[in-house]
Design a protein around this motif. Structure first.
Motif, PDB file in Angstrom:
ATOM      1  N   ASP A 260      21.373  42.331  -3.343  1.00 24.35           N
ATOM      2  CA  ASP A 260      22.376  43.402  -3.337  1.00 24.35           C
ATOM      3  C   ASP A 260      23.060  43.569  -4.689  1.00 24.35           C
TER       4      ASP A 260
ATOM      5  N   SER B 129      17.133  43.804   1.685  1.00 23.58           N
ATOM      6  CA  SER B 129      17.951  44.620   0.786  1.00 23.58           C
ATOM      7  C   SER B 129      17.199  45.228  -0.392  1.00 23.58           C
TER       8      SER B 129
ATOM      9  N   GLU C 289      14.746  37.685   2.526  1.00 27.84           N
ATOM     10  CA  GLU C 289      15.998  38.436   2.437  1.00 27.84           C
ATOM     11  C   GLU C 289      16.632  38.574   3.811  1.00 27.84           C
TER      12      GLU C 289
ATOM     13  N   ASN D  74      20.303  37.826   5.136  1.00 31.41           N
ATOM     14  CA  ASN D  74      21.104  38.966   5.592  1.00 31.41           C
ATOM     15  C   ASN D  74      21.583  38.802   7.031  1.00 31.41           C
TER      16      ASN D  74
END
Lengths: 484, 486, 95
Positions: free
Chosen positions: A277, B205, B313, B317
């Protein structure tokens, strides 16, 4: 056997940003639980982090202050583990490409000698929330206000060799970050905490011993005590033929001991990987140069300048440069009065004494640096004598006047140097003290020097302290001797 | 009404043929009547939809209506929608009423669109068939024995069935393009970073991207214009101007250079799908395009690389679903570990757990370099393949999926399911835009032509897709359910 | 790389996923086959290839240090399973 202690510190410094490292929530201390935890801090589904520029700038400033290399690219990684105060199930940190590379910090030891301690790196990360264990029907309450507060973790090399060195190192870090203004350095509120890695080895042995990590020590004193205890524990263990276990320990200040944290489960595996992110942080040279140019003078430079240019002793220079506030106060006093040594004496003497009695930090001193400087100037130009100066100081401390001159005027403390006026007071005292005069006259000449003190006291009292003591002494001696 | 495209509806609303309220009521009635069996919606927000329709009608009456005002659509249940349950197709979030709007939702609301509700999906967008939903599978409107594709299966099915003219999807490995192909609609996956991910429940992401699903490329162009653009809340969104995507739609295709990746026409490709795709390419040749073969040599490494990166990921997450601040929490947790382990065991479905376990394993000590680092290196090689190809050609074309929609329950084995995404997954690894347009049928089941472009070439892709839709009528075909009157 | 039962249990434990024996056995099988598929990567020579974490070569944008959020605790805690006095409640954490 002779043992050598090996210590490395990981210091966590809360950066003094207004908002959090990845969100626009406030970092102010002391708010109602969870009122400063926004959607991003809570890790609500779908939220994303955006990096705070001030956190980056502060980290770079620290790096520059310890002469570290500032890599062009740094990367945020996720450190994955579950804990109630860690809302996303991972902490965003920097594992592989920290923002600050290797540098060094100079520490000053009690004997005035200095030592360079290498810093391995410093990285940015987010703080966790807090767990409150008071009774909620046997449950733990979680407050996430602190979650996402920016932290700079400063990791030293294992260069420290005693509890005292460790404390000195921590103080040096404290002084650098407060000089830079990148942290309030308030250890009581947790703005600075450290993990201490301690091991011992036989003197002369190259290889490190097995270390224990003492977590979350939050005062200079506790660092010393925790290390002292831990070193003793390890040596005792080894000398009894035992072995040190690599583990995490907690320092209990009430019992003055460290104890093993119960391992909650198997050894952790944090599964670090680059946070998808966040993108790589690229610092261009112009940005870093700009930060370098605007860096304030740092404690070590200031200490050197105080010694070399102002002629202060190593000790005075060290004390007066220990904090940015202290140094700034001292320098203002010095500028106003024009004498560094006098300024140093007053700041470390009368002022520090009063501050300590009241438990006040220097930035909250009721006597301003300007007022103190003026006061010293008045002593130096003979407007007041030393005794009156203490009265003026006390009056300023009590808020009885805004400036030294105002107090001197109001209290009529201006030194009397008019010899006619002094002589008149002397004549009066002599006239009022026939018995003492007779004693004086009858005494052996070599005893008279002591006896003159009484008359000086009386004259000073008559002048309400304002007479110039040297003049009083000289004139009294003249007059009394004339009577013999 | 329900047969019209968004563009046609906009004209009709403007002409006063019907109001947004009438349109909305009509579609809500269709959902009520037809979706019980189809199962394309998880939540229907009738009340909010009617209020939004009324507001749009009022704006129009006041002469203040924008181009999308009053147009109905649906949102994949992965977009956080303030005050509305946002479950991501999971039991974990079945009680989660989002306290905020995703940026995409915010922008669509600001444009005056009317959301009818939240569409069904594979749990946390993990799946290619919509069979991994806590809310049950969705049926393909063309054939109730077939899957609609996934993970945006509900969005695709709702559009195909004439329940809503357009819907928003997300695409992490093909989740817009493959269900669009299976349901005979048009679906665009934009360039990574083109559309903000803020408020979209994250799966992977570095791969997730939202995009429009509609009946035509023209409708996709209108919607993309509304949702694209930089968002200060998403660090990975790109600060780059948003063109008017409708402007270039009509540009002629003379001189267009089309590349056909050799690897997209190999083993495993259904011959009838291949025939349909090759037929479509011929249409382009007739429109003035030239065609050549190109190679994307690392294509076969895309699925292995994806199944390292995406689960890694995802495993991270999805750690936030711990039963503490939101989402499912088990009854009477004995201690902290029990709270975590049971809440997560109960809240997540099988495929999600499988991917969390893979991701956790491949990131763990001793495996990171062999898996994660390796996959990221391969990711670079895959991206380079595309960049090299786009030096030679303007767009790439191929099938969106090796087969038409498969039967419900046909792919029990996870690996064989994963292999379905062979033509879509590399695009996500490379961050490229791609669009699937209807290009024929195998029996009753639609075939999708996938068109790929270089980064930020959405306008070009939409133009290429639009010209095809002017020359063909595959996109006008409707399943029987869409013809049903309510 | 073949997958051991213990490795699946370890991953489940790290991921805080409770698994019963049947599930564990199934996942050993599934994950084994998935990893066998993934292992195709090992046949590719990637010497000297820089890992690619993001599809675009973009760099992080920085946000000005401003407080932009206000208190929405009630809103956020409406979907919380257990709160008291503004705190999220969890089973007692032993330190």
């Amino acid at each position: 056997m002779q043992w050598e202690t090996v210590i490395g510190l990981e210091v966590h410094v809360q950066l003094a940003t207004r908002s959090k490292i990845f969100s626009g929530a406030s970092t102010a201390f002391g708010a109602e639980p969870n009122t400063q935890a926004c959607a991003v801090d809570l890790g609500l589904p779908g939220v994303l982090p955006v990096l705070n520029e001030a956190a980056v700038a502060m980290a770079v400033q620290f790096g520059l202050a310890i002469h570290a290399e500032i890599p062009e690219v740094s990367v945020f990684d996720r450190k994955n583990y579950f804990y109630p105060d860690l809302p996303k199930g991972y902490q965003t940190s920097q594992m592989y490409h920290p923002i600050v590379g290797a540098g060094e910090v100079e520490i000053t030891l009690d004997d005035g000698s200095t030592k360079r301690v290498r810093v391995h790196h410093a990285h940015l990360e987010e703080d966790a929330g807090k767990s409150l264990h008071e009774d909620f029907h046997g449950m733990t309450g979680v407050d996430l206000n602190r979650a996402g507060t920016p932290l700079l973790e400063i990791v030293s090399e294992p260069d420290l060799r005693s509890a005292k060195e460790a404390a000195a190192y921590l103080k040096a870090i404290h002084s650098i970050v407060t000089y830079l203004g990148i942290s309030d350095g308030n250890m009581a509120e947790g703005s600075m905490r450290c993990d201490v890695n301690v091991s011992v080895r036989p003197v002369g042995q190259e290889a490190f011993g097995t270390r224990a990590e003492i977590k979350n020590v939050n005062s200079f004193r506790f660092v010393e005590r925790a290390i002292a205890f831990e070193v003793e524990r390890q040596i005792e263990l080894l000398e009894d033929g035992g072995q040190v276990v690599q583990e995490t320990r907690l320092f209990d200040p009430d019992r003055d001991e460290t104890r093993s944290m119960r391992t909650k489960e198997e050894a952790n595996d944090y599964r670090y990987f680059p946070c998808p992110d966040l993108l790589p942080v690229v610092l261009d040279r112009a940005y870093v140069d700009h930060l370098r140019e605007t860096l304030p003078e740092l404690p070590a430079d200031k200490r050197a300048r105080f010694e070399k240019e102002l002629g202060l002793s190593a000790y005075d220079a060290g004390v007066l440069s220990a904090s940015r506030e202290m140094a700034e106060y001292f320098e203002r006093v010095k500028d106003v009065c024009g004498d560094a040594k006098q300024a140093a004496n007053w700041v470390q003497g009368e002022l520090s004494g009063a501050l300590n009695r009241e438990g006040l930090p220097i930035q909250h001193s009721p006597v301003s640096a300007e007022a103190l400087g003026e006061l010293i100037a008045r002593v130096m130009d003979d407007t007041i004598n030393g005794k009156a100066a203490k009265q003026v100081f006390q009056a300023l401390w009590n808020g009885e006047g805004a400036s030294a001159d105002e107090v001197i005027e109001a209290k009529g403390l201006k030194q009397v140097t008019d010899s006619g006026a002094i002589e008149a007071m002397i004549d009066q005292v002599i006239a009022d003290s026939p018995a003492q005069v007779a004693q004086y006259r009858d005494a052996e000449p070599d005893k008279r020097g002591k006896m003159i003190g009484y008359f000086v006291g009386q004259v000073m009292k008559a002048s309400r302290g304002t007479a110039n003591p040297q003049q009083v002494n000289a004139l009294l001696k003249e007059k009394l001797d004339a009577l013999c | 009404m329900h047969d019209k495209t968004l563009s046609e509806l906009a004209v009709a609303l403007e002409a006063g043929e019907f109001s947004s309220r009438e349109l909305t009521e009509h579609l809500l009635a269709r959902i009520e009547r037809l979706d019980g069996d189809l199962n394309s919606f998880i939540t229907v927000t009738a009340e909010q939809a009617l209020a939004a329709a009324d507001a749009a009608d009022a704006a129009r009456a006041a002469g203040k209506a924008g181009p999308l005002d009053g147009l109905p659509l649906a949102l994949k249940d992965i977009f956080c929608t303030r005050g509305v349950k946002t479950s991501a197709g999971s039991r974990m979030l079945d009680n989660f009423v989002a306290p905020y709007d995703a940026t995409v939702v915010e922008r669509l609301k600001a444009a005056g669109t009317v959301s009818l509700g939240k569409t069904n999906m594979d749990e946390f967008a993990m799946g290619s068939s919509n069979e991994n939903s806590f809310h049950g599978p969705v049926k393909n409107p063309w054939d109730p024995t077939a899957v609609p594709g996934g993970s945006s299966g509900g969005s695709a099915a709702a559009v195909a069935a004439g329940l809503v003219p357009a819907a928003m999807g997300t695409d992490t490995g093909g989740s817009i393009r493959q269900p669009a192909a299976f349901c005979g609609i048009t679906g665009l996956k934009p360039t990574y970073g083109r559309v903000s991910r803020y408020g979209i429940i994250a799966y992977a992401s570095s791969l997730d991207q939202a995009g429009p699903m509609a009946r035509t490329a023209e409708d996709c162009a209108r919607l993309l214009g509304a949702i694209a653009g930089h968002d200060l809340r998403d660090s990975t969104s790109v600060a780059r101007g948003v063109p008017d995507y409708t402007e270039e739609l009509e540009a002629p295709l003379t001189g267009l250079k089309i590349g056909l990746p050799r690897e997209y026409f190999g083993d495993g490709l259904d011959p009838e799908v291949e025939a349909a795709v090759r037929e479509a390419v011929k249409v382009y040749e007739s429109l003035g395009a030239s065609v050549s073969e190109v190679s994307l040599p690392h294509t076969h490494y895309a699925i292995p690389a994806y199944y390292v990166i995406a689960p890694a990921e995802a495993s991270s997450n999805l750690s936030r679903y711990d039963g503490v601040r939101f989402g499912h929490r088990c009854d009477n947790p004995q201690d902290l570990i029990d709270l975590y382990e049971r809440s997560r065991a109960e809240g997540f479905g099988e495929e999600v757990k499988r991917r969390i376990l893979i991701g956790t394993h491949t990131l763990s000590e001793g495996f990171f370099d062999a898996y994660y680092k390796k996959a990221q290196q391969v990711r670079r090689l895959i991206r380079q393949d595309f960049l090299d190809a786009f030096e030679e050609v303007d767009v790439l074309m191929g099938p969106a999926s090796p087969t038409p929609a498969f039967d419900l329950g046909a792919n029990k084995d996870p690996v064989s399911m994963y292999l379905q995404d062979i033509y879509t997954i590399a695009v996500n690894l490379a961050g490229l835009p791609g669009i699937s347009v209807p290009a024929g049928f195998v029996g009753r089941r639609p075939v999708g032509l996938q068109i790929l472009g270089t980064h930020f070439a959405e306008a070009r892709l939409l133009n290429v897709a639009h010209r095809f839709q002017q020359a063909t009528d595959w996109h006008r075909r409707r399943p029987a359910i869409a013809e049903e009157n309510v | 790389m073949a997958l051991e039962h213990a490795e699946v249990m370890r991953a489940a434990s790290l991921a805080r996923l409770g698994l019963n024996d049947d599930e564990a056995a199934r996942y050993v099988d599934d994950l084994g086959r998935i990893l066998a598929m993934v292992d195709q990567l090992q046949s590719l020579d990637t010497e000297g290839v820089a890992p690619l974490a993001h599809p675009l070569d973009a760099t992080q944008r920085l946000r000005a240090d401003e407080v932009t959020e206000t208190n929405h605790r009630d809103d956020f805690q409406r979907c919380a399973p257990a709160v008291e006095k503004g705190l999220y409640l969890v089973p007692r954490v032993v330190e």
